[in-house]
Design a protein around this motif. Structure first.
Motif, PDB file in Angstrom:
ATOM      1  N   LEU A  37       4.447  43.734 -17.197  1.00 11.73           N
ATOM      2  CA  LEU A  37       3.070  43.869 -17.221  1.00 11.73           C
ATOM      3  C   LEU A  37       2.406  43.485 -18.588  1.00 11.73           C
ATOM      4  CD1 LEU A  37       2.581  47.292 -15.433  1.00 11.73           C
ATOM      5  CD2 LEU A  37       1.991  45.077 -14.649  1.00 11.73           C
ATOM      6  N   ARG A  39       3.443  40.882 -19.883  1.00 14.84           N
ATOM      7  CA  ARG A  39       3.785  39.494 -20.059  1.00 14.84           C
ATOM      8  C   ARG A  39       5.099  39.104 -21.146  1.00 14.84           C
ATOM      9  NH1 ARG A  39       0.136  39.736 -16.704  1.00 14.84           N
ATOM     10  NH2 ARG A  39      -1.362  38.388 -16.186  1.00 14.84           N
ATOM     11  N   PHE A 158       2.096  53.651 -21.429  1.00 16.80           N
ATOM     12  CA  PHE A 158       1.329  53.280 -20.456  1.00 16.80           C
ATOM     13  C   PHE A 158      -0.104  52.741 -21.088  1.00 16.80           C
ATOM     14  CE2 PHE A 158      -2.675  54.160 -18.053  1.00 16.80           C
ATOM     15  CZ  PHE A 158      -2.673  53.444 -16.952  1.00 16.80           C
ATOM     16  N   LYS A 217       1.658  51.636  -6.040  1.00 15.67           N
ATOM     17  CA  LYS A 217       0.102  51.604  -6.235  1.00 15.67           C
ATOM     18  C   LYS A 217      -0.175  52.258  -7.785  1.00 15.67           C
ATOM     19  CE  LYS A 217      -1.158  49.845  -2.414  1.00 15.67           C
ATOM     20  NZ  LYS A 217      -1.189  48.315  -2.436  1.00 15.67           N
ATOM     21  N   SER A 218       0.746  53.088  -8.260  1.00 13.80           N
ATOM     22  CA  SER A 218       0.313  53.518  -9.585  1.00 13.80           C
ATOM     23  C   SER A 218       1.497  53.409 -10.292  1.00 13.80           C
ATOM     24  CB  SER A 218       0.255  55.118  -9.292  1.00 13.80           C
ATOM     25  OG  SER A 218       1.455  55.486  -8.973  1.00 13.80           O
ATOM     26  N   PHE A 219       1.196  53.525 -11.941  1.00 18.56           N
ATOM     27  CA  PHE A 219       2.163  53.206 -12.809  1.00 18.56           C
ATOM     28  C   PHE A 219       3.408  54.114 -12.531  1.00 18.56           C
ATOM     29  CE2 PHE A 219       3.782  53.068 -17.176  1.00 18.56           C
ATOM     30  CZ  PHE A 219       3.770  51.909 -17.545  1.00 18.56           C
TER      31      PHE A 219
ATOM     32  N   GLU B  79      -7.507  39.727 -18.191  1.00 21.03           N
ATOM     33  CA  GLU B  79      -6.680  39.261 -16.971  1.00 21.03           C
ATOM     34  C   GLU B  79      -5.449  40.486 -16.478  1.00 21.03           C
ATOM     35  OE1 GLU B  79      -6.893  36.694 -14.913  1.00 21.03           O
ATOM     36  OE2 GLU B  79      -8.872  36.746 -15.873  1.00 21.03           O
ATOM     37  N   VAL B  80      -4.873  40.752 -17.419  1.00 20.58           N
ATOM     38  CA  VAL B  80      -3.708  41.723 -17.071  1.00 20.58           C
ATOM     39  C   VAL B  80      -4.128  42.829 -16.408  1.00 20.58           C
ATOM     40  CG1 VAL B  80      -2.000  43.281 -18.286  1.00 20.58           C
ATOM     41  CG2 VAL B  80      -2.787  41.402 -19.352  1.00 20.58           C
ATOM     42  N   GLN B  81      -5.199  43.547 -16.429  1.00 21.24           N
ATOM     43  CA  GLN B  81      -5.644  44.453 -15.685  1.00 21.24           C
ATOM     44  C   GLN B  81      -5.978  44.463 -14.404  1.00 21.24           C
ATOM     45  OE1 GLN B  81      -9.129  45.833 -18.279  1.00 21.24           O
ATOM     46  NE2 GLN B  81      -7.696  46.623 -19.645  1.00 21.24           N
ATOM     47  N   GLU B  83      -4.468  42.637 -12.178  1.00 20.96           N
ATOM     48  CA  GLU B  83      -3.362  43.033 -11.359  1.00 20.96           C
ATOM     49  C   GLU B  83      -2.306  43.917 -11.738  1.00 20.96           C
ATOM     50  OE1 GLU B  83      -0.819  39.385 -12.067  1.00 20.96           O
ATOM     51  OE2 GLU B  83      -2.514  38.586 -12.842  1.00 20.96           O
ATOM     52  N   PHE B  84      -3.138  45.219 -12.356  1.00 18.48           N
ATOM     53  CA  PHE B  84      -2.150  46.176 -13.198  1.00 18.48           C
ATOM     54  C   PHE B  84      -1.912  47.310 -11.957  1.00 18.48           C
ATOM     55  CE2 PHE B  84      -0.819  49.305 -15.908  1.00 18.48           C
ATOM     56  CZ  PHE B  84      -0.163  48.875 -16.755  1.00 18.48           C
ATOM     57  N   PRO B  85      -0.714  47.683 -11.634  1.00 16.58           N
ATOM     58  CA  PRO B  85      -0.683  48.699 -10.719  1.00 16.58           C
ATOM     59  C   PRO B  85      -0.708  50.213 -11.534  1.00 16.58           C
ATOM     60  CG  PRO B  85       1.486  48.046 -11.389  1.00 16.58           C
ATOM     61  CD  PRO B  85       0.477  47.380 -12.056  1.00 16.58           C
ATOM     62  N   ALA B  86      -2.002  50.811 -11.302  1.00 19.22           N
ATOM     63  CA  ALA B  86      -2.153  52.093 -11.957  1.00 19.22           C
ATOM     64  C   ALA B  86      -3.084  52.535 -10.943  1.00 19.22           C
ATOM     65  CB  ALA B  86      -2.937  51.737 -13.311  1.00 19.22           C
ATOM     66  N   SER B  87      -3.207  54.003 -10.934  1.00 15.29           N
ATOM     67  CA  SER B  87      -4.164  54.800 -10.364  1.00 15.29           C
ATOM     68  C   SER B  87      -5.271  55.059 -11.006  1.00 15.29           C
ATOM     69  CB  SER B  87      -3.381  56.067  -9.623  1.00 15.29           C
ATOM     70  OG  SER B  87      -3.263  56.831 -10.729  1.00 15.29           O
ATOM     71  N   GLU B  90      -4.842  57.688 -13.429  1.00 14.33           N
ATOM     72  CA  GLU B  90      -3.857  57.108 -14.745  1.00 14.33           C
ATOM     73  C   GLU B  90      -4.688  56.466 -15.666  1.00 14.33           C
ATOM     74  OE1 GLU B  90       0.647  56.703 -13.072  1.00 14.33           O
ATOM     75  OE2 GLU B  90      -0.782  55.202 -12.758  1.00 14.33           O
ATOM     76  N   VAL B  91      -5.634  55.793 -15.040  1.00 15.81           N
ATOM     77  CA  VAL B  91      -6.299  54.750 -16.175  1.00 15.81           C
ATOM     78  C   VAL B  91      -7.346  55.935 -17.021  1.00 15.81           C
ATOM     79  CG1 VAL B  91      -8.032  53.203 -16.158  1.00 15.81           C
ATOM     80  CG2 VAL B  91      -6.366  52.946 -14.800  1.00 15.81           C
ATOM     81  N   CYS B 130      -5.832  52.774  -5.772  1.00 12.75           N
ATOM     82  CA  CYS B 130      -5.290  51.913  -7.009  1.00 12.75           C
ATOM     83  C   CYS B 130      -6.217  50.967  -7.697  1.00 12.75           C
ATOM     84  CB  CYS B 130      -4.201  50.754  -6.277  1.00 12.75           C
ATOM     85  SG  CYS B 130      -3.432  49.652  -7.314  1.00 12.75           S
ATOM     86  N   TYR B 131      -6.212  50.965  -9.011  1.00  7.44           N
ATOM     87  CA  TYR B 131      -7.271  50.325  -9.787  1.00  7.44           C
ATOM     88  C   TYR B 131      -7.470  48.988  -9.365  1.00  7.44           C
ATOM     89  CZ  TYR B 131      -9.587  48.532 -14.028  1.00  7.44           C
ATOM     90  OH  TYR B 131     -10.256  47.652 -14.608  1.00  7.44           O
ATOM     91  N   GLU B 133      -7.353  47.446  -6.736  1.00  9.27           N
ATOM     92  CA  GLU B 133      -7.995  47.188  -5.259  1.00  9.27           C
ATOM     93  C   GLU B 133      -9.258  47.524  -5.063  1.00  9.27           C
ATOM     94  OE1 GLU B 133      -5.171  49.366  -2.980  1.00  9.27           O
ATOM     95  OE2 GLU B 133      -3.688  47.766  -2.941  1.00  9.27           O
TER      96      GLU B 133
END
Lengths: 273, 236
Positions: A37, A39, A158, A217-219, B79-81, B83-87, B90-91, B130-131, B133
């Motif tokens: 994530l 990179r 995270f 879907k979540s970290f 940019e990273v965020q 496509e970042f998988p996080a709920s 969590e964010v 998911c963030y 989406e």
């Protein structure tokens, strides 16, 4: 089937490979989520090449391989991290330069020492026979340390992965956690390198993370899912290599490719429904 | 005493001078807007205030006991965020990070704080989503909720209304004003919306190519510069 598994575990070297391989896979997959994530995946690849160089020197000089390689690779990890954070120098090219440079030096040294051709092959593509008893012990201790540090700093990792500027601006020392990540990665790569091979070890970091990102879907779910996938693939890979007498590292990567394709198809099906 | 004091600050990037010889201060409970045309160094200045960027010369000092971990920050998205998988949860929880120090896990109080922030911004129903989406406006509100969790004394916002529709923009500004007035949290905001800046702020810093205006909002409205910008942007 059961007979094959029983037979497999009756060999000490397989048992060692399963223990070390499973632990390294676990560490690599946990760290891999962050590295992919951020990179930083290329850093993993670069480090394994540096590791190859260090290993060749250590063997030629008759030094203990792991004890020499780990500090060298840790130092390289900090260097690569700085390079990729510094936008003025092209980070990618710098990493590639260091990686191929140490690979070449390693090969030079190895070829000039005696009877090294099999060794070069083993370092590059991995060998399941490479593990001694003390290596297994060292691997156990170090991977336990990596796991504990990862769990303790999970929330911070995270935060720093998701948004480094936010973390820095609000008073979290992001650089320290980046360095921690680099340190843990370096240790993990050296531990896994001799079984997986210098050319293939970074797959343990990249594949499980990318695979689980297809569906999760979540970290947290990505992290847990990649840990499970990674350990599963290593066990299947070792079994595959035992049954068909294929190289261990390549077998593990092959299983990883299979699971990645499976998850991609599942993601596609989920999307279409 | 001022919570942020800028003296003779000069900033640059890629060898160019973005901001030169700037003097201003941000007060406790201030509502401070930074405006100006594109390329005048608004975001660069903000990064310097947050300690993300070094000043070429001069000094930026946090005063009055303000610590970095009492600051909340809403940045422009990276940019990273995307496509970042996080709920969502969590964010937002990561906004409580700065209060944790070396303690590894979040407390029940942190989780309550997150619930409250989601409630305020009416995004509670997005909690498990998911963030990546979410729509742009929803993502912006999630990041604001995270900033709120982190902001104890100061909230720093970089173009906060990007991606919000007009109604949400209005709601957003009145919410920030309310927070500033009721909880006494100081606000520093970079915005291209001169009207909203004038409407709500207490102090304005207007960056120009080679110059800058700094003063109270009343002074700004009366100034030549203010008349030109507020007049020029009126659409009715």
């Amino acid at each position: 089937m059961i007979n094959t598994i029983l037979q497999m575990f009756s060999y000490t070297f397989i048992l060692r490979a399963v223990v070390v391989g499973g632990l390294v896979a676990l560490c690599a997959s946990l760290l891999g989520v962050s590295l992919v994530l951020k990179r930083y995946a290329m850093i993993g690849d670069g480090l394994s090449h540096v590791g190859f160089g260090a290993l060749a020197v250590a063997t030629a000089m008759n030094w203990a391989p792991l004890e020499v390689t780990i500090p060298v690779v840790v130092a390289a990890a900090f260097l690569l991290l700085r390079l990729s954070d510094n936008s003025k120098i092209k980070g990618d090219s710098a990493i590639a330069m260091i990686a191929t440079g140490s690979l070449a030096l390693g090969i030079m040294i190895a070829s000039k020492s005696t009877g090294m051709n099999t060794d070069i092959y083993n370092y590059l593509f991995g060998s399941i026979l490479a593990m001694s008893r003390s290596d297994v012990l060292l691997s156990l201790v170090l991977s336990a340390a990596v796991l504990i540090l990862f769990v303790l700093f999970y929330n911070k990792i995270f935060a720093v992965t998701f948004d480094e500027s936010f973390a820095k601006a609000t008073g979290t020392k992001a650089e320290i956690y980046n360095m921690l990540l680099a340190l843990l990665t370096a240790v993990t790569i050296v531990l896994g390198m001799r079984m997986m091979g210098a050319l293939l070890i970074s797959s343990l970091i990249i594949f499980p993370a990318l695979t689980s990102m297809r569906l999760c879907k979540s970290f947290r779910s990505v992290t847990i899912c990649s840990a499970v996938i990674s350990v599963f693939c290593v066990l299947m890979g070792i079994a595959l290599s035992f049954v068909y007498s294929t190289p261990t590292g390549a077998s593990i990567v092959t299983v990883n490719i299979g699971v990645f394709i499976l998850f991609s198809i599942m993601a596609l099906v989920k999307k279409l429904r | 005493m001022a919570i942020i004091e800028c003296k003779n600050v000069t900033l640059g990037y890629d060898g160019l001078v973005a901001v030169s010889d700037l003097n201003f201060s941000v007060e406790e409970q201030d509502y401070f807007c930074i405006i100006g045309d594109n390329g005048t160094g608004k975001s660069t200045l903000l990064k310097a205030l947050l300690g993300l960027k070094r000043v070429s010369s001069g000094s930026i000092v946090l005063g009055d006991g303000l610590r970095r971990n009492q600051i909340g920050y809403l940045a422009q998205q990276t940019e990273v965020q995307k496509e970042f998988p996080a709920s969502v949860r969590e964010v937002i929880l990561s906004g409580c990070m700065n209060k944790r120090g070396l303690r590894p896990f979040y407390s029940a109080a942190d989780k309550k704080r997150v619930e409250a922030a989601m409630e305020t911004l009416s995004i509670s129903r997005l909690k498990g989503k998911c963030y990546k989406e979410l729509s742009g406006g929803q993502q912006q509100r999630v990041l604001l909720a995270r900033a709120l969790c982190a902001a104890e004394r100061l909230l720093v916002l970089d173009e906060p209304t990007t991606g919000l529709d007009p109604q949400m923009t209005t709601e957003f500004f009145s919410f920030i004003r309310q927070m500033n007035a009721e909880q006494g949290i100081a606000v520093i905001m970079v915005t291209h919306d001169t009207h909203c800046a004038v409407k709500y702020s207490k102090h304005i810093l207007h960056l120009l190519e080679n110059d800058a205006f700094f003063g109270t909002t009343e002074e700004y409205i009366d100034s030549e510069l203010g008349k030109k910008y507020i007049g020029g942007h009126r659409h009715d």
